[in-house]
Design an enzyme around this catalytic site. Structure first.
Site, short mmCIF file in Angstrom:
data_model
loop_
_atom_site.label_atom_id
_atom_site.label_comp_id
_atom_site.label_asym_id
_atom_site.label_seq_id
_atom_site.Cartn_x
_atom_site.Cartn_y
_atom_site.Cartn_z
N ASP A 219 0.81 -1.14 0.15
CA ASP A 219 -0.02 0.02 -0.01
C ASP A 219 0.79 1.14 0.05
O ASP A 219 0.43 2.21 0.30
CB ASP A 219 -0.94 -0.06 1.23
CG ASP A 219 -0.07 0.05 2.57
OD1 ASP A 219 1.00 0.21 2.40
OD2 ASP A 219 -0.66 -0.22 3.67
N GLU B 121 0.04 -9.05 -1.22
CA GLU B 121 -0.51 -8.64 -0.27
C GLU B 121 -1.98 -7.41 -0.63
O GLU B 121 -2.07 -6.45 -0.21
CB GLU B 121 0.13 -7.67 0.94
CG GLU B 121 -0.35 -7.44 2.19
CD GLU B 121 0.46 -6.63 3.21
OE1 GLU B 121 1.25 -7.22 3.75
OE2 GLU B 121 0.01 -5.32 3.14
N GLU C 26 -2.63 5.06 2.76
CA GLU C 26 -2.44 3.73 2.32
C GLU C 26 -3.76 2.99 1.64
O GLU C 26 -3.74 2.23 0.79
CB GLU C 26 -1.84 2.90 3.39
CG GLU C 26 -0.36 3.26 3.78
CD GLU C 26 -0.22 4.38 4.70
OE1 GLU C 26 -1.27 5.08 4.89
OE2 GLU C 26 0.85 4.86 4.68
N HIS D 204 4.55 5.41 13.20
CA HIS D 204 4.85 6.33 11.93
C HIS D 204 3.67 6.79 11.22
O HIS D 204 3.78 7.84 10.48
CB HIS D 204 5.76 5.60 10.99
CG HIS D 204 5.20 4.36 10.27
ND1 HIS D 204 4.55 4.86 9.26
CD2 HIS D 204 5.26 3.16 10.61
CE1 HIS D 204 3.94 3.55 8.74
NE2 HIS D 204 4.49 2.71 9.84
N ARG E 272 0.90 8.50 8.87
CA ARG E 272 0.90 10.04 8.50
C ARG E 272 -0.39 10.65 9.63
O ARG E 272 -0.42 11.58 9.70
CB ARG E 272 0.48 10.07 7.24
CG ARG E 272 1.88 10.27 6.33
CD ARG E 272 1.50 10.70 4.93
NE ARG E 272 2.67 11.15 4.31
CZ ARG E 272 3.88 10.69 3.93
NH1 ARG E 272 4.01 9.28 4.28
NH2 ARG E 272 4.87 11.32 3.18
N HIS F 19 11.10 5.82 13.88
CA HIS F 19 11.02 5.99 12.65
C HIS F 19 11.82 7.10 12.37
O HIS F 19 11.98 8.23 12.88
CB HIS F 19 9.71 5.84 12.18
CG HIS F 19 9.47 6.04 10.69
ND1 HIS F 19 9.78 6.70 9.72
CD2 HIS F 19 8.97 4.65 9.96
CE1 HIS F 19 9.34 6.39 8.38
NE2 HIS F 19 8.88 5.17 8.54
C1 UD1 Z 1 6.34 5.07 4.28
C2 UD1 Z 1 4.74 4.57 3.54
C3 UD1 Z 1 3.89 4.05 4.44
C4 UD1 Z 1 4.85 2.69 5.35
C5 UD1 Z 1 5.84 3.16 5.74
C6 UD1 Z 1 6.76 2.14 6.36
C7 UD1 Z 1 3.87 5.94 1.80
C8 UD1 Z 1 3.19 7.35 1.39
N1 UD1 Z 1 4.08 5.88 2.88
O1 UD1 Z 1 5.90 6.10 5.25
O2 UD1 Z 1 3.06 3.48 3.85
O3 UD1 Z 1 3.70 2.43 6.17
O4 UD1 Z 1 6.72 3.80 4.83
O5 UD1 Z 1 7.82 2.62 7.17
O6 UD1 Z 1 4.12 5.28 0.91
N2 UD1 Z 1 13.32 8.75 6.08
C9 UD1 Z 1 14.82 8.59 6.16
N3 UD1 Z 1 15.49 7.47 5.81
C10 UD1 Z 1 14.65 6.17 5.49
C11 UD1 Z 1 13.09 6.37 5.41
C12 UD1 Z 1 12.57 7.63 5.54
O7 UD1 Z 1 15.37 9.65 6.59
O8 UD1 Z 1 15.36 5.22 5.45
C13 UD1 Z 1 12.64 9.93 6.47
C14 UD1 Z 1 13.00 11.13 5.33
O9 UD1 Z 1 12.94 12.26 5.69
C15 UD1 Z 1 11.54 10.79 4.41
C16 UD1 Z 1 10.59 10.62 5.33
O10 UD1 Z 1 11.16 9.83 6.44
O11 UD1 Z 1 11.25 11.99 3.58
C17 UD1 Z 1 9.22 10.06 5.00
O12 UD1 Z 1 9.42 9.02 4.15
P1 UD1 Z 1 8.19 8.33 3.34
O13 UD1 Z 1 8.48 7.02 2.58
O14 UD1 Z 1 7.69 9.32 2.43
O15 UD1 Z 1 7.01 8.00 4.40
P2 UD1 Z 1 6.95 6.91 5.53
O16 UD1 Z 1 6.39 7.79 6.81
O17 UD1 Z 1 8.27 6.56 5.90
N1 UDP Z 2 10.85 -3.17 11.84
C1 UDP Z 2 12.36 -3.19 11.66
N2 UDP Z 2 13.04 -2.43 12.55
C2 UDP Z 2 12.51 -1.52 13.49
C3 UDP Z 2 10.89 -1.37 13.34
C4 UDP Z 2 10.30 -2.12 12.54
O1 UDP Z 2 13.20 -3.94 11.02
O2 UDP Z 2 13.02 -0.58 14.11
C5 UDP Z 2 10.07 -4.37 11.03
C6 UDP Z 2 9.07 -4.98 11.57
O3 UDP Z 2 9.59 -6.20 11.91
C7 UDP Z 2 8.06 -4.95 10.29
C8 UDP Z 2 8.33 -3.70 9.47
O4 UDP Z 2 9.92 -3.26 9.99
O5 UDP Z 2 8.14 -6.01 9.77
C9 UDP Z 2 7.33 -2.77 9.54
O6 UDP Z 2 7.60 -1.55 9.15
P1 UDP Z 2 6.74 -0.14 9.31
O7 UDP Z 2 6.19 -0.24 10.87
O8 UDP Z 2 7.70 0.91 9.12
O9 UDP Z 2 5.77 -0.12 8.21
P2 UDP Z 2 4.22 -0.90 7.94
O10 UDP Z 2 4.23 -2.25 8.24
O11 UDP Z 2 3.48 -0.11 9.25
O12 UDP Z 2 4.05 -0.48 6.61
#
Ligand code: UD1
Ligand code: UDP
Length: 372
Positions: free
Chosen positions: A98, A120, A134, A213, A215, A246
């Site tokens: 998603d 999924e 999502e 995390h 939104r 996160h």
């Molecule tokens: C994204 C997904 C969400 C998923 C989540 C898992 C979308 C819109 N959101 O949300 O569905 O549940 O990932 O974690 O697709 N950042 C870093 N390093 C990283 C990752 C993120 O610095 O490795 C920071 C950056 O500032 C980035 C921000 O997090 O711009 C947001 O990342 P983004 O992927 O846009 O949204 P998530 O909140 O991570």
């Molecule tokens: N996870 C990880 N390190 C962490 C926190 C979570 O590897 O510090 C793993 C967790 O086991 C799960 C996945 O990340 O498999 C979940 O990711 P997240 O919560 O970011 O995204 P979502 O599942 O909500 O999309």
């Protein structure tokens, strides 16, 4: 015979964890040329997973920008996918779940004429704003998909209600269980350096594990969550809270502001998958808004309080492992404290369940693709 061409696309940490078993399963198949494309919507958090599963990307769009917006990310993915699709010309493109990577890569794959395969598939809340974005990402991806790999019967029913042809839906289980089973034995056998460091800090205390995390919780929601954690830490000095935070700045800011200097709360960088699994295993209770963690916890027999008002994963709620608490401060505190002190209720919630799969989902997907 010419090999069938697979392109497996993902961009964030949870997609990588859940696609890793499929990458491994296809890499064993001689009749397929399977390549991995990462959008790198996440960077550090994605690379941690690739390292653990020993996966290297054939295409890396390297798109992550600090504080990226949905608009710029969407535009960058669709543009970035064009050259990959035109160069490799895949027969099948696999997307997961998603995220913005999933829905936009599915759109790009549709433009290219490839068959879109959704892993999924079929999870729904039917609430456009929760989880945001999502729920719409899933619905959009579903419209673009040719082959739907639904993790559960419930997910299949959701797709049937949308008039998805029944012969295009396959109930496979969720690959999250494949990944967990692949890893859990090794990580609990011997402690990594990180795990040892956390264990020393815990000094034998019971552990409450937190992640968050979403939104739709940014802003007031996170403030209320942090207030609840402050109170829980204060009221229960005998327990320890560990929170791998996160990297999203909308999460980092409130969490660091409210929770940094509390002696029984430990804030950490995002953990490598193997260390996180160990931490789930070590915990008494998990408080989270994560989708993936909701799916993993029942297999580890860990009760979960989910900080959301809706869930597209009702199976674990029905199994009794998960309770929805939203972001209401009082509710988070009262449910947590009840589970910490009411052992009868706790024991009931911590029975093992596997509503999401049996660890063989990826192989099922491979066998289905061989026939399509
Ligand atoms: C994204 C997904 C969400 C998923 C989540 C898992 C979308 C819109 N959101 O949300 O569905 O549940 O990932 O974690 O697709 N950042 C870093 N390093 C990283 C990752 C993120 O610095 O490795 C920071 C950056 O500032 C980035 C921000 O997090 O711009 C947001 O990342 P983004 O992927 O846009 O949204 P998530 O909140 O991570
Ligand atoms: N996870 C990880 N390190 C962490 C926190 C979570 O590897 O510090 C793993 C967790 O086991 C799960 C996945 O990340 O498999 C979940 O990711 P997240 O919560 O970011 O995204 P979502 O599942 O909500 O999309």
């Amino acid at each position: 015979m010419q090999k069938k061409k697979n392109l497996i696309v993902f961009g964030t940490r949870p997609e990588a964890i859940k696609m890793a078993p499929l990458v491994h399963a296809f890499q064993k198949e001689k009749d397929f040329d399977t390549r991995v494309c990462i959008t790198a919507q996440h960077r550090e958090m994605l690379d941690q997973v690739l390292d653990f599963f020993n996966i290297s990307a054939d295409y890396d769009l390297d798109l992550m920008k600090p504080g990226q917006s949905l608009y710029s990310l969407t535009a960058a993915i669709i543009t970035g996918m064009q050259s990959v699709l035109e160069e490799f010309k895949p027969d099948y493109v696999y997307v997961h779940g998603d995220t913005t990577t999933s829905s936009i890569a599915a759109l790009a794959a549709f433009y290219s004429g490839a068959k879109v395969c959704h892993v999924e598939a079929g999870l729904r809340t039917h609430n456009k704003w929760s989880p945001f974005p999502e729920e719409m990402n899933r619905q959009l991806t579903g419209r673009l998909t040719d082959l739907h790999f639904a993790p559960t019967e419930r997910a299949k029913e959701n797709l049937l209600k949308e008039n998805t042809p029944t012969n295009k839906i396959f109930v496979t289980g969720n690959t999250v269980v494949d990944a967990l089973q692949h890893s859990v034995e090794t990580v609990t056998k011997s402690l990594s350096e990180k795990a040892q460091e956390i264990e020393e800090w815990l000094e034998g205390r019971e552990l409450l594990l937190v992640t968050g995390h979403r939104r739709e919780n940014h802003g007031d929601g996170f403030d209320r969550i942090c207030e609840a954690l402050q109170q829980i830490a204060k009221n229960n000095p005998e327990i320890a809270i560990v929170y791998p935070v996160h990297l999203n700045p909308n999460v980092q800011k409130p969490v660091n502001k409210f929770l940094k200097d509390i002696s029984n709360i430990k804030l950490l960088e995002p953990l490598a998958y193997q260390d996180f699994i160990w931490l789930m295993h070590r915990s008494k209770l998990i408080i989270t808004d994560s989708g993936g963690v909701q799916e993993e916890a029942p297999s580890l027999g860990k009760p979960v309080l989910v900080m959301r008002d809706t869930t597209e994963r009702p199976e674990a709620v029905e199994a009794g492992t998960v309770i929805l608490v939203g972001t209401n401060t009082e509710k988070i505190i009262s449910e947590t404290e009840d589970l910490l002190h009411n052992s009868e209720r706790y024991n009931k919630m911590s029975e093992l369940h596997n509503p999401y799969g049996d660890g063989k989902a990826a192989q099922r997907i491979v066998e289905i693709i061989k026939k399509h």
